[in-house]
Scaffold this active site. Structure first.
Site, PDB file in Angstrom:
ATOM      1  N   PRO A 152      16.667  13.361  12.452  1.00 23.18           N
ATOM      2  CA  PRO A 152      15.673  13.433  13.938  1.00 23.18           C
ATOM      3  C   PRO A 152      14.322  13.361  13.718  1.00 23.18           C
ATOM      4  O   PRO A 152      13.455  12.543  14.219  1.00 23.18           O
ATOM      5  CB  PRO A 152      15.936  14.596  14.565  1.00 23.18           C
ATOM      6  CG  PRO A 152      17.557  15.091  14.138  1.00 23.18           C
ATOM      7  CD  PRO A 152      17.598  14.665  12.605  1.00 23.18           C
ATOM      8  N   SER A 187      11.566   5.885   9.726  1.00 19.89           N
ATOM      9  CA  SER A 187      10.870   4.972   8.825  1.00 19.89           C
ATOM     10  C   SER A 187      10.101   5.779   7.666  1.00 19.89           C
ATOM     11  O   SER A 187      10.189   5.424   6.436  1.00 19.89           O
ATOM     12  CB  SER A 187       9.648   4.437   9.497  1.00 19.89           C
ATOM     13  OG  SER A 187       9.989   3.565  10.650  1.00 19.89           O
ATOM     14  N   THR A 191      26.166   5.436  10.737  1.00 20.75           N
ATOM     15  CA  THR A 191      27.150   4.537  11.089  1.00 20.75           C
ATOM     16  C   THR A 191      28.477   5.109  10.153  1.00 20.75           C
ATOM     17  O   THR A 191      28.279   5.746   9.116  1.00 20.75           O
ATOM     18  CB  THR A 191      26.664   3.237  10.294  1.00 20.75           C
ATOM     19  OG1 THR A 191      25.722   2.645  11.222  1.00 20.75           O
ATOM     20  CG2 THR A 191      27.927   2.231  10.584  1.00 20.75           C
ATOM     21  N   GLU A 207      20.300  -2.866  -0.104  1.00 20.23           N
ATOM     22  CA  GLU A 207      20.620  -3.106   1.606  1.00 20.23           C
ATOM     23  C   GLU A 207      20.031  -4.062   2.358  1.00 20.23           C
ATOM     24  O   GLU A 207      20.704  -4.998   3.086  1.00 20.23           O
ATOM     25  CB  GLU A 207      20.332  -1.634   2.257  1.00 20.23           C
ATOM     26  CG  GLU A 207      20.748  -2.029   3.846  1.00 20.23           C
ATOM     27  CD  GLU A 207      20.248  -0.398   4.692  1.00 20.23           C
ATOM     28  OE1 GLU A 207      19.777   0.698   3.833  1.00 20.23           O
ATOM     29  OE2 GLU A 207      20.320  -0.310   5.736  1.00 20.23           O
ATOM     30  N   GLY A 248      22.927 -21.033  30.455  1.00 21.51           N
ATOM     31  CA  GLY A 248      22.578 -20.570  31.525  1.00 21.51           C
ATOM     32  C   GLY A 248      23.364 -19.336  32.355  1.00 21.51           C
ATOM     33  O   GLY A 248      23.236 -18.205  31.368  1.00 21.51           O
TER      34      GLY A 248
HETATM   35  C1  LIG Z   1      22.790   1.193  14.967  1.00 28.20           C
HETATM   36  C2  LIG Z   1      22.057   1.902  13.832  1.00 28.20           C
HETATM   37  C3  LIG Z   1      22.856   2.156  12.689  1.00 28.20           C
HETATM   38  C4  LIG Z   1      22.227   2.897  11.683  1.00 28.20           C
HETATM   39  N1  LIG Z   1      22.877   3.411  10.499  1.00 28.20           N
HETATM   40  C5  LIG Z   1      22.132   4.220   9.800  1.00 28.20           C
HETATM   41  C6  LIG Z   1      23.038   4.768   8.737  1.00 28.20           C
HETATM   42  O1  LIG Z   1      24.369   4.310   8.662  1.00 28.20           O
HETATM   43  N2  LIG Z   1      22.457   5.745   7.789  1.00 28.20           N
HETATM   44  C7  LIG Z   1      21.255   6.090   7.938  1.00 28.20           C
HETATM   45  O2  LIG Z   1      20.669   7.141   7.151  1.00 28.20           O
HETATM   46  N3  LIG Z   1      20.475   5.494   9.179  1.00 28.20           N
HETATM   47  C8  LIG Z   1      21.066   4.436   9.928  1.00 28.20           C
HETATM   48  N4  LIG Z   1      20.187   4.133  10.949  1.00 28.20           N
HETATM   49  C9  LIG Z   1      18.901   4.621  11.190  1.00 28.20           C
HETATM   50  C10 LIG Z   1      18.021   3.715  10.871  1.00 28.20           C
HETATM   51  O3  LIG Z   1      17.556   3.134   9.608  1.00 28.20           O
HETATM   52  C11 LIG Z   1      16.377   4.026  11.588  1.00 28.20           C
HETATM   53  O4  LIG Z   1      16.746   4.088  12.810  1.00 28.20           O
HETATM   54  C12 LIG Z   1      15.141   3.059  11.203  1.00 28.20           C
HETATM   55  O5  LIG Z   1      14.932   3.445   9.952  1.00 28.20           O
HETATM   56  C13 LIG Z   1      14.064   3.468  12.049  1.00 28.20           C
HETATM   57  O6  LIG Z   1      13.807   4.902  11.893  1.00 28.20           O
HETATM   58  P1  LIG Z   1      13.742   5.567  13.738  1.00 28.20           P
HETATM   59  O7  LIG Z   1      14.573   5.317  14.325  1.00 28.20           O
HETATM   60  O8  LIG Z   1      13.354   7.050  13.234  1.00 28.20           O
HETATM   61  O9  LIG Z   1      12.234   5.248  14.202  1.00 28.20           O
HETATM   62  P2  LIG Z   1      10.511   5.466  13.817  1.00 28.20           P
HETATM   63  O10 LIG Z   1      10.539   5.534  12.166  1.00 28.20           O
HETATM   64  O11 LIG Z   1      10.365   6.680  14.635  1.00 28.20           O
HETATM   65  O12 LIG Z   1       9.997   4.148  14.328  1.00 28.20           O
HETATM   66  C14 LIG Z   1       9.650   4.055  15.703  1.00 28.20           C
HETATM   67  C15 LIG Z   1       8.675   2.820  15.758  1.00 28.20           C
HETATM   68  O13 LIG Z   1       7.354   3.056  15.000  1.00 28.20           O
HETATM   69  C16 LIG Z   1       7.160   2.153  14.137  1.00 28.20           C
HETATM   70  N5  LIG Z   1       6.474   2.744  12.742  1.00 28.20           N
HETATM   71  C17 LIG Z   1       6.856   3.724  12.298  1.00 28.20           C
HETATM   72  N6  LIG Z   1       6.140   3.913  11.039  1.00 28.20           N
HETATM   73  C18 LIG Z   1       5.107   2.808  11.117  1.00 28.20           C
HETATM   74  C19 LIG Z   1       3.894   2.491  10.328  1.00 28.20           C
HETATM   75  N7  LIG Z   1       3.817   3.183   9.264  1.00 28.20           N
HETATM   76  N8  LIG Z   1       3.511   1.336  10.734  1.00 28.20           N
HETATM   77  C20 LIG Z   1       3.868   0.843  11.814  1.00 28.20           C
HETATM   78  N9  LIG Z   1       4.637   0.910  12.554  1.00 28.20           N
HETATM   79  C21 LIG Z   1       5.408   1.904  12.379  1.00 28.20           C
HETATM   80  C22 LIG Z   1       8.649   1.474  13.720  1.00 28.20           C
HETATM   81  O14 LIG Z   1       8.384   0.096  13.430  1.00 28.20           O
HETATM   82  C23 LIG Z   1       9.162   1.545  15.125  1.00 28.20           C
HETATM   83  O15 LIG Z   1       8.698   0.419  16.093  1.00 28.20           O
HETATM   84  C24 LIG Z   1      20.774   3.493  12.003  1.00 28.20           C
HETATM   85  C25 LIG Z   1      20.062   3.071  13.206  1.00 28.20           C
HETATM   86  C26 LIG Z   1      20.841   2.269  14.099  1.00 28.20           C
HETATM   87  C27 LIG Z   1      20.001   2.010  15.291  1.00 28.20           C
END
Ligand SMILES: Cc1cc2nc3c(=O)[nH]c(=O)nc-3n(C[C@H](O)[C@H](O)[C@H](O)COP(=O)(O)OP(=O)(O)OC[C@H]3O[C@@H](n4cnc5c(N)ncnc54)[C@H](O)[C@@H]3O)c2cc1C
Length: 384
Positions: free
Chosen positions: A128, A132, A158, A242, A339
């Site tokens: 949570p 990134s 996933t 990946e 469309g």
């Molecule tokens: C359908 C789905 C399947 C997934 N499956 C897996 C899985 O199997 N295992 C697993 O471990 N994870 C999984 N994930 C997690 C996925 O890898 C993360 O959602 C992703 O890495 C982004 O992290 P976050 O959602 O916390 O977004 P955040 O890191 O909170 O990002 C929010 C926004 O801020 C931007 N941002 C963040 N840091 C920066 C920066 N330094 N500079 C500019 N912009 C920035 C991001 O680009 C984004 O637009 C899955 C996600 C989804 C949606």
């Protein structure tokens, strides 16, 4: 790079294409609605060798490499991006990362059952508070006697609710000293592990997405994968792999959207003629076809570099970034060409459009790919 596929790669491509188009495509809507991994398809993929494309034969795989793996991702995505996401999480994020990090004994214990489809795999990195910024994850593992005690929450996993085996990243804490990022192999029956919720989502709905909780979860000491403290390098190498292999996914989704839209354009008549005769429709189709081919070549290049053992980070990010942008444009164009019909659930292009959004988020967002590319190109510029 030789742009001709080897005989083995062609065989893998034909096998995946045949399976995707004859067996998966007719069930794409059912998979989308079920939000589950269909066990019969899973076992069939195991039988065909698709679950262990990059795993050595001695552990149950077919040892065909990463370019073949990216091609399988492309072919399966043509039929169902949901099934493909589950497949990719299982085969590459779980099985291949486990293979890369683990001992011979661990490989022999887990990989044959993952490659046959008897077991389903998942990969748990995201939390949570850390997406990134994955390396700041907070799940801890403390060694007590012969067991590691794990505490923490993983989100967006996933296959999390259906997985038998999870490849997980956590911090090993020893005394009050520094923590060391490490990898673990978690089995679903370990005490203290639970699935806290399933998460409904916009696209790739055929693939389950869950939050997992580890509350004093007990994992035998032997379930540390590889060495304590090597988690960061396992994670970074795994992310490169990946990005290269999963970049087949936008290519397959966009190709399906293109094929549907071009057939529709030929059949649909307005103003007394086929809409395929209108230059503005032709412009959209030409742009889609060109960008799909460019994304395919970037993907093949990145996967081929992995097979050759060459540096891949920048190339994997090129493929992932462009694939994400391309598939959004291509699937939106497909909706536009259909469309009003494209906007309905009666036609598959709305599914492609929703599935496309994930490509710019999962496995590192598009912004993170831009950061990696910028870092690499500026490093090169300084050396010039
Ligand atoms: C359908 C789905 C399947 C997934 N499956 C897996 C899985 O199997 N295992 C697993 O471990 N994870 C999984 N994930 C997690 C996925 O890898 C993360 O959602 C992703 O890495 C982004 O992290 P976050 O959602 O916390 O977004 P955040 O890191 O909170 O990002 C929010 C926004 O801020 C931007 N941002 C963040 N840091 C920066 C920066 N330094 N500079 C500019 N912009 C920035 C991001 O680009 C984004 O637009 C899955 C996600 C989804 C949606």
């Amino acid at each position: 790079m030789d742009l001709n596929l080897s005989e083995e790669q062609k065989l893998v491509q034909e096998t995946a294409r045949d399976f995707a188009r004859k067996t998966v495509l007719p069930r794409a809507s059912e998979i989308e609605e079920s939000k589950a991994v269909p066990k019969d398809l899973w076992l069939e993929m195991g039988r065909l060798g698709l679950l262990g494309v990059a795993i050595p034969k001695e552990y149950g795989g077919i040892e065909a490499g990463f370019l073949a793996s990216a091609i399988v991702m492309e072919e399966l995505s043509y039929a169902s991006a949901g099934l493909t996401l589950s497949y990719g999480a299982h085969s590459f994020l779980c099985a291949h990362n486990l293979y890369s990090a683990s001992s011979d004994e661990q490989r022999k214990k887990y990989l044959p059952k993952l490659c046959s489809g008897e077991w389903i795999g998942a990969f748990a990195l995201t939390e949570p508070g850390s997406g990134s910024d994955a390396a700041s994850l907070q799940t801890t593992a403390v060694l007590k006697g012969n067991e590691y005690i794990l505490n923490g929450t993983k989100i967006f996993i996933t296959n999390g609710s259906v997985a038998d085996v999870i490849f997980l990243l956590a911090r090993v804490r020893r005394g009050s000293g520094k923590t060391r990022l490490s990898a673990f192999i978690i089995e679903k029956g370990f005490p203290g592990f639970s699935v806290s919720k399933d998460i409904p989502k916009l696209g790739t709905r055929g693939s389950p997405l869950s939050e997992l909780v580890f509350q004093d979860c007990r994992a035998p000491k032997e379930n540390l994968a590889g060495e304590e403290g090597k988690g960061l390098s396992y994670m970074l190498n795994g992310l490169d792999m990946e990005r290269a292999v999963f970049s087949g996914m936008p290519v397959g989704i966009a190709q399906a959207a293109f094929d549907y839209a071009s057939r529709y354009a030929l059949a649909r008549r307005q103003f007394g003629q086929s809409i395929s005769g209108f230059e503005m429709i032709q412009e959209m189709l030409a742009q889609m076809a060109t960008e799909i081919e460019a994304a395919r070549l970037l993907t093949y290049q990145a996967a081929w570099r992995l097979d050759q053992g060459l540096e891949v980070s920048k190339y994997a990010s090129f493929a992932k970034l462009f694939g994400a942008q391309m598939v959004s444009r291509a699937t939106q164009a497909a909706v536009q060409i259909l469309g009003g019909y494209g906007f309905t659930k009666e036609f598959p292009v709305e599914r492609y459009f929703r599935d496309a959004v994930l490509i710019g988020i999962g496995g590192g967002t598009s912004q993170i790919q831009q950061l990696i590319i910028a870092r690499e190109i500026l490093k090169e510029a300084r050396l010039r």
